[in-house]
Design an enzyme around this catalytic site. Structure first.
Site, PDB file in Angstrom:
ATOM      1  N   ASP A 119       0.808  -1.230   0.000  1.00  0.00           N
ATOM      2  CA  ASP A 119       0.000   0.000   0.000  1.00  0.00           C
ATOM      3  C   ASP A 119       0.836   1.272   0.000  1.00  0.00           C
ATOM      4  OD1 ASP A 119      -2.251  -1.627   0.099  1.00  0.00           O
ATOM      5  OD2 ASP A 119      -2.312  -1.600   2.280  1.00  0.00           O
ATOM      6  N   GLU A 120       1.978   1.218  -0.637  1.00  0.00           N
ATOM      7  CA  GLU A 120       2.876   2.382  -0.668  1.00  0.00           C
ATOM      8  C   GLU A 120       2.405   3.452  -1.655  1.00  0.00           C
ATOM      9  OE1 GLU A 120       3.849  -0.773  -1.159  1.00  0.00           O
ATOM     10  OE2 GLU A 120       5.447  -1.301   0.250  1.00  0.00           O
TER      11      GLU A 120
ATOM     12  N   LYS B 172       1.756   2.203  -5.005  1.00  0.00           N
ATOM     13  CA  LYS B 172       2.296   1.635  -6.253  1.00  0.00           C
ATOM     14  C   LYS B 172       1.362   1.904  -7.429  1.00  0.00           C
ATOM     15  CE  LYS B 172       2.358  -2.428  -4.335  1.00  0.00           C
ATOM     16  NZ  LYS B 172       2.002  -2.092  -2.952  1.00  0.00           N
TER      17      LYS B 172
ATOM     18  N   ALA C 275      -4.092  -7.975  -3.557  1.00  0.00           N
ATOM     19  CA  ALA C 275      -3.612  -6.622  -3.872  1.00  0.00           C
ATOM     20  C   ALA C 275      -4.797  -5.685  -4.104  1.00  0.00           C
ATOM     21  CB  ALA C 275      -2.742  -6.655  -5.120  1.00  0.00           C
ATOM     22  N   GLY C 276      -4.594  -4.414  -3.765  1.00  0.00           N
ATOM     23  CA  GLY C 276      -5.569  -3.376  -4.083  1.00  0.00           C
ATOM     24  C   GLY C 276      -4.791  -2.141  -4.462  1.00  0.00           C
ATOM     25  N   HIS C 277      -4.762  -1.822  -5.743  1.00  0.00           N
ATOM     26  CA  HIS C 277      -3.979  -0.684  -6.233  1.00  0.00           C
ATOM     27  C   HIS C 277      -4.942   0.426  -6.656  1.00  0.00           C
ATOM     28  CE1 HIS C 277      -0.443  -3.612  -7.213  1.00  0.00           C
ATOM     29  NE2 HIS C 277      -0.759  -3.580  -5.951  1.00  0.00           N
ATOM     30  N   THR C 278      -4.831   1.564  -5.989  1.00  0.00           N
ATOM     31  CA  THR C 278      -5.784   2.653  -6.226  1.00  0.00           C
ATOM     32  C   THR C 278      -5.216   3.663  -7.215  1.00  0.00           C
ATOM     33  OG1 THR C 278      -6.294   2.430  -3.880  1.00  0.00           O
ATOM     34  CG2 THR C 278      -7.273   4.316  -5.024  1.00  0.00           C
TER      35      THR C 278
ATOM     36  N   ARG D  59       2.762 -28.997  -6.061  1.00  0.00           N
ATOM     37  CA  ARG D  59       2.480 -29.559  -7.398  1.00  0.00           C
ATOM     38  C   ARG D  59       1.109 -30.206  -7.490  1.00  0.00           C
ATOM     39  NH1 ARG D  59       7.880 -32.420  -6.598  1.00  0.00           N
ATOM     40  NH2 ARG D  59       6.979 -32.138  -4.546  1.00  0.00           N
TER      41      ARG D  59
ATOM     42  N   GLN E 291       1.958  -6.014  -3.212  1.00  0.00           N
ATOM     43  CA  GLN E 291       2.405  -6.098  -1.813  1.00  0.00           C
ATOM     44  C   GLN E 291       3.709  -5.299  -1.635  1.00  0.00           C
ATOM     45  OE1 GLN E 291       1.383  -9.525  -3.252  1.00  0.00           O
ATOM     46  NE2 GLN E 291      -0.583  -8.629  -2.763  1.00  0.00           N
TER      47      GLN E 291
ATOM     48  N   ARG F 259      -5.496   0.647   8.378  1.00  0.00           N
ATOM     49  CA  ARG F 259      -4.065   0.302   8.336  1.00  0.00           C
ATOM     50  C   ARG F 259      -3.380   0.794   9.601  1.00  0.00           C
ATOM     51  NH1 ARG F 259      -3.815   2.807   2.367  1.00  0.00           N
ATOM     52  NH2 ARG F 259      -4.564   1.006   1.197  1.00  0.00           N
TER      53      ARG F 259
HETATM   54  P1  GDP Z   1      -0.823   0.315  -3.526  1.00  0.00           P
HETATM   55  O1  GDP Z   1      -1.413  -0.964  -3.057  1.00  0.00           O
HETATM   56  O2  GDP Z   1       0.645   0.404  -3.269  1.00  0.00           O
HETATM   57  O3  GDP Z   1      -1.170   0.628  -4.956  1.00  0.00           O
HETATM   58  O4  GDP Z   1      -1.469   1.466  -2.618  1.00  0.00           O
HETATM   59  P2  GDP Z   1      -3.022   1.609  -2.240  1.00  0.00           P
HETATM   60  O5  GDP Z   1      -3.778   2.070  -3.414  1.00  0.00           O
HETATM   61  O6  GDP Z   1      -3.509   0.384  -1.559  1.00  0.00           O
HETATM   62  O7  GDP Z   1      -2.935   2.727  -1.102  1.00  0.00           O
HETATM   63  C1  GDP Z   1      -2.335   3.944  -1.329  1.00  0.00           C
HETATM   64  C2  GDP Z   1      -3.357   5.039  -1.030  1.00  0.00           C
HETATM   65  O8  GDP Z   1      -2.697   6.284  -1.045  1.00  0.00           O
HETATM   66  C3  GDP Z   1      -4.453   5.141  -2.078  1.00  0.00           C
HETATM   67  O9  GDP Z   1      -5.638   5.550  -1.460  1.00  0.00           O
HETATM   68  C4  GDP Z   1      -3.933   6.225  -3.030  1.00  0.00           C
HETATM   69  O10 GDP Z   1      -4.962   6.890  -3.722  1.00  0.00           O
HETATM   70  C5  GDP Z   1      -3.269   7.129  -2.048  1.00  0.00           C
HETATM   71  N1  GDP Z   1      -2.143   7.917  -2.553  1.00  0.00           N
HETATM   72  C6  GDP Z   1      -1.120   7.563  -3.361  1.00  0.00           C
HETATM   73  N2  GDP Z   1      -0.211   8.559  -3.444  1.00  0.00           N
HETATM   74  C7  GDP Z   1      -0.688   9.566  -2.652  1.00  0.00           C
HETATM   75  C8  GDP Z   1      -0.178  10.857  -2.276  1.00  0.00           C
HETATM   76  O11 GDP Z   1       0.908  11.266  -2.668  1.00  0.00           O
HETATM   77  N3  GDP Z   1      -0.943  11.592  -1.423  1.00  0.00           N
HETATM   78  C9  GDP Z   1      -2.146  11.164  -0.945  1.00  0.00           C
HETATM   79  N4  GDP Z   1      -2.837  11.957  -0.137  1.00  0.00           N
HETATM   80  N5  GDP Z   1      -2.636   9.958  -1.268  1.00  0.00           N
HETATM   81  C10 GDP Z   1      -1.908   9.166  -2.097  1.00  0.00           C
HETATM   82  P1  IMO Z   2      -0.941  -4.200  -2.252  1.00  0.00           P
HETATM   83  O1  IMO Z   2      -0.509  -4.784  -3.570  1.00  0.00           O
HETATM   84  C1  IMO Z   2      -0.947  -4.512   2.073  1.00  0.00           C
HETATM   85  C2  IMO Z   2      -1.003  -8.524   3.808  1.00  0.00           C
HETATM   86  C3  IMO Z   2      -2.220  -8.949   4.582  1.00  0.00           C
HETATM   87  C4  IMO Z   2      -1.577  -9.862   5.610  1.00  0.00           C
HETATM   88  C5  IMO Z   2      -0.493 -10.554   4.795  1.00  0.00           C
HETATM   89  C6  IMO Z   2      -0.890 -11.919   4.249  1.00  0.00           C
HETATM   90  O2  IMO Z   2      -2.228  -3.472  -2.307  1.00  0.00           O
HETATM   91  O3  IMO Z   2       0.164  -3.437  -1.614  1.00  0.00           O
HETATM   92  P2  IMO Z   2      -2.454 -12.700   2.248  1.00  0.00           P
HETATM   93  O4  IMO Z   2      -3.926 -12.466   2.015  1.00  0.00           O
HETATM   94  O5  IMO Z   2      -1.584 -12.212   1.158  1.00  0.00           O
HETATM   95  O6  IMO Z   2      -2.164 -14.103   2.627  1.00  0.00           O
HETATM   96  O7  IMO Z   2      -2.127 -11.817   3.581  1.00  0.00           O
HETATM   97  O8  IMO Z   2      -0.191  -9.691   3.721  1.00  0.00           O
HETATM   98  N1  IMO Z   2      -1.252  -8.066   2.409  1.00  0.00           N
HETATM   99  C7  IMO Z   2      -1.185  -6.787   2.038  1.00  0.00           C
HETATM  100  N2  IMO Z   2      -0.982  -5.666   2.766  1.00  0.00           N
HETATM  101  N3  IMO Z   2      -1.088  -4.426   0.734  1.00  0.00           N
HETATM  102  C8  IMO Z   2      -1.255  -5.550  -0.008  1.00  0.00           C
HETATM  103  O9  IMO Z   2      -1.265  -5.500  -1.358  1.00  0.00           O
HETATM  104  C9  IMO Z   2      -1.366  -6.782   0.642  1.00  0.00           C
HETATM  105  N4  IMO Z   2      -1.559  -8.062   0.229  1.00  0.00           N
HETATM  106  C10 IMO Z   2      -1.469  -8.831   1.318  1.00  0.00           C
HETATM  107  O10 IMO Z   2      -2.865  -7.848   5.181  1.00  0.00           O
HETATM  108  O11 IMO Z   2      -0.943  -9.102   6.606  1.00  0.00           O
HETATM  109 MG    MG Z   3      -2.926  -1.620  -1.813  1.00  0.00          MG
END
Ligand code: GDP
Ligand code: IMO
Ligand code: MG
Length: 422
Positions: free
Chosen positions: A13-14, A16, A39-42, A143, A223, A303
């Site tokens: 959730d950085e 990405k 994964a959840g990429h916003t 396997r 992740q 989080r």
């Molecule tokens: P990912 O899994 O690494 O793609 O990250 P997520 O989408 O799960 O979570 C990152 C959150 O930060 C999302 O809600 C994004 O819209 C938000 N985001 C990304 N970059 C920025 C930023 O520079 N500032 C703010 N306020 N939000 C951001």
């Molecule tokens: P993105 O791509 C943050 C975490 C879960 C749990 C651990 C194991 O959005 O960054 P799993 O369901 O994979 O067996 O869970 O990993 N986790 C994440 N945390 N962002 C993610 O994906 C994650 N995918 C898994 O919360 O701690």
């Molecule tokens: Mg995410």
């Protein structure tokens, strides 16, 4: 030709998704190589919010090819849903998406086993996303997994599924859980298989041909480094290699074809799920949550939050070979008078300048902090490096230096244009 691997340098959730969307402008192909719909990429485009789980974030730009590589575990029913949701939002998902025929499948018994194992672990639970990721990768390693290539061959699929359901129902029975209906899974997965068949391809050959012909490929990590099955805070990790090497094994594109590794990190730290997080801080968490921020994009869970941990990100630079850094959510620190950065750990008088492998030791580590003055000015409208407050620039330079890589992007908001290039 330039191939870029993008990885998360913290616990996922950085940001990405946002950075991938920005970098996709210069890419021809975007590839997911590991993980699943955990994964959840916003990505925000204008006021529209898209959350991608299995499909590369590159799908949101025109004329880009997106690939789901062999290292990804695919829940086919969920993938069909994601395609339909994107189409409903007028995003083209057609010839621009390819799915590896050797990617493994996630089944309902994987999800059920994920849940049952978490219950059994009780207070030692991992806090998984309950998407069946661990059990699916477990079957792959044992396997006993089924792959996309099986799903699109109905006769073979039926035979293999029958035997898998039989075995897994025995295991579920031992857990005291409800058995899975073979007929229902077969019907649901046949339907999904029919929908997905047009996308299934030999993506290894396709990617290598494209690379030889000069395509720019962007490898979208899911992740983060400390959720890596080998290099993370085991067992509080996911079940794939989230570090840079996973981009090669999960795509079939060789290491010597990779040109750079970009590490994405927040200007502070977050983590979802259980496991040690030395620089965790309840005050930052409360502040973020009160603003409606830092809730998981996949499960909606709050989080955990903490100060920037440079011991962790320095380790991430080492194991990923990070060349360049994209720092997101700088704006999240705008209101703070003093900002702390973790520059070491200690247990009593013993200092650590690296992450100990034993998580029982890591869990005891106290952070050693350095203080930085806050800039107390909104940064979300800034678009140029020079226009950032000098204290914000100093902070960014300091965390990049501590991390040991070159800062090239600073993000000050979720939208495409809230991006500063250095
Ligand atoms: P990912 O899994 O690494 O793609 O990250 P997520 O989408 O799960 O979570 C990152 C959150 O930060 C999302 O809600 C994004 O819209 C938000 N985001 C990304 N970059 C920025 C930023 O520079 N500032 C703010 N306020 N939000 C951001
Ligand atoms: P993105 O791509 C943050 C975490 C879960 C749990 C651990 C194991 O959005 O960054 P799993 O369901 O994979 O067996 O869970 O990993 N986790 C994440 N945390 N962002 C993610 O994906 C994650 N995918 C898994 O919360 O701690
Ligand atoms: Mg995410």
């Amino acid at each position: 030709m330039s191939n870029t691997i993008l990885v998360g340098a913290q616990w996922g959730d950085e940001g990405k998704g946002k950075i991938i969307d920005v970098l996709t402008e210069d890419a021809d192909i975007v590839v997911r190589t590991q993980g699943g719909n955990n994964a959840g990429h916003t990505v925000f485009i204008g006021s529209r919010k898209y959350v991608l789980h299995l499909i590369p974030s590159g799908i949101l730009r025109r004329n880009k090819t997106c690939v789901i590589g062999s290292g990804v575990v695919i829940d086919p029913v969920s993938l069909v849903g994601e395609i339909q949701d994107l189409r409903r939002m007028k995003v083209k998902v057609d010839g621009n998406l390819l799915i590896s025929e050797t990617a493994h499948l996630v089944f309902p018994y994987h999800r059920e086993l994920d849940e049952q194992r978490e219950i059994l672990k009780g207070k030692n639970k991992i806090g998984t996303t309950k998407r069946g990721i661990g059990p699916a990768y477990g079957d792959k390693a044992a396997r006993t997994g089924l792959r996309m290539i099986d799903l699109i061959n109905p006769e073979r699929f039926e035979v293999l599924l029958k035997s898998r359901i039989k075995e897994n129902n025995e295991v579920l029975k031992a857990f005291g859980a409800k058995p899975i209906s073979f007929a229902k899974v077969l019907a649901d997965y046949r339907l999904a298989g029919d929908r997905l068949r047009p996308f299934v391809a030999n993506t290894v050959v396709m990617l290598n041909h494209a690379s030889e012909n000069g395509a720019n490929i962007l490898f979208e990590g899911a992740q983060g480094t400390f959720l890596d099955i080998d290099h993370g805070t085991y067992p509080f990790v996911t079940s794939s290699n989230t570090t840079a090497g996973g981009a090669c094994t999960g795509s079939g594109v060789a290491p010597h074809r990779m040109d750079r590794v970009v590490g994405v990190m927040k200007a502070y730290t977050t983590r979802v799920g259980e496991g040690p997080m030395p620089a965790e801080n309840a005050e930052i968490a409360d502040m973020r949550h009160a603003m409606g921020r830092e809730f998981g994009a996949t499960t909606g869970r709050a989080r955990r939050c903490g100060w920037f941990d440079s011991v962790a990100t320095r380790h991430a630079t080492m194991v990923n070979g990070i060349d360049e850094l994209a720092v997101t959510n700088l704006d999240g620190l705008d209101g703070l008078e003093t900002i702390k950065v973790c520059i070491g750990y200690r247990i009593g008088s013993k200092r650590y300048d690296y992450m100990p492998n034993d998580i029982a030791v890591l869990a005891q580590c106290e952070p050693v902090y350095a203080d930085f003055p806050g800039w107390l000015t909104p940064t979300n409208r800034v678009r140029e490096w020079k226009k950032l407050p000098s204290k914000a620039r100093a902070y960014l330079k300091a965390i990049a230096e501590l991390t040991g890589a070159k800062l090239t992007i600073a993000s000050v908001g979720p939208s495409r244009d809230q991006t500063i290039f250095l």
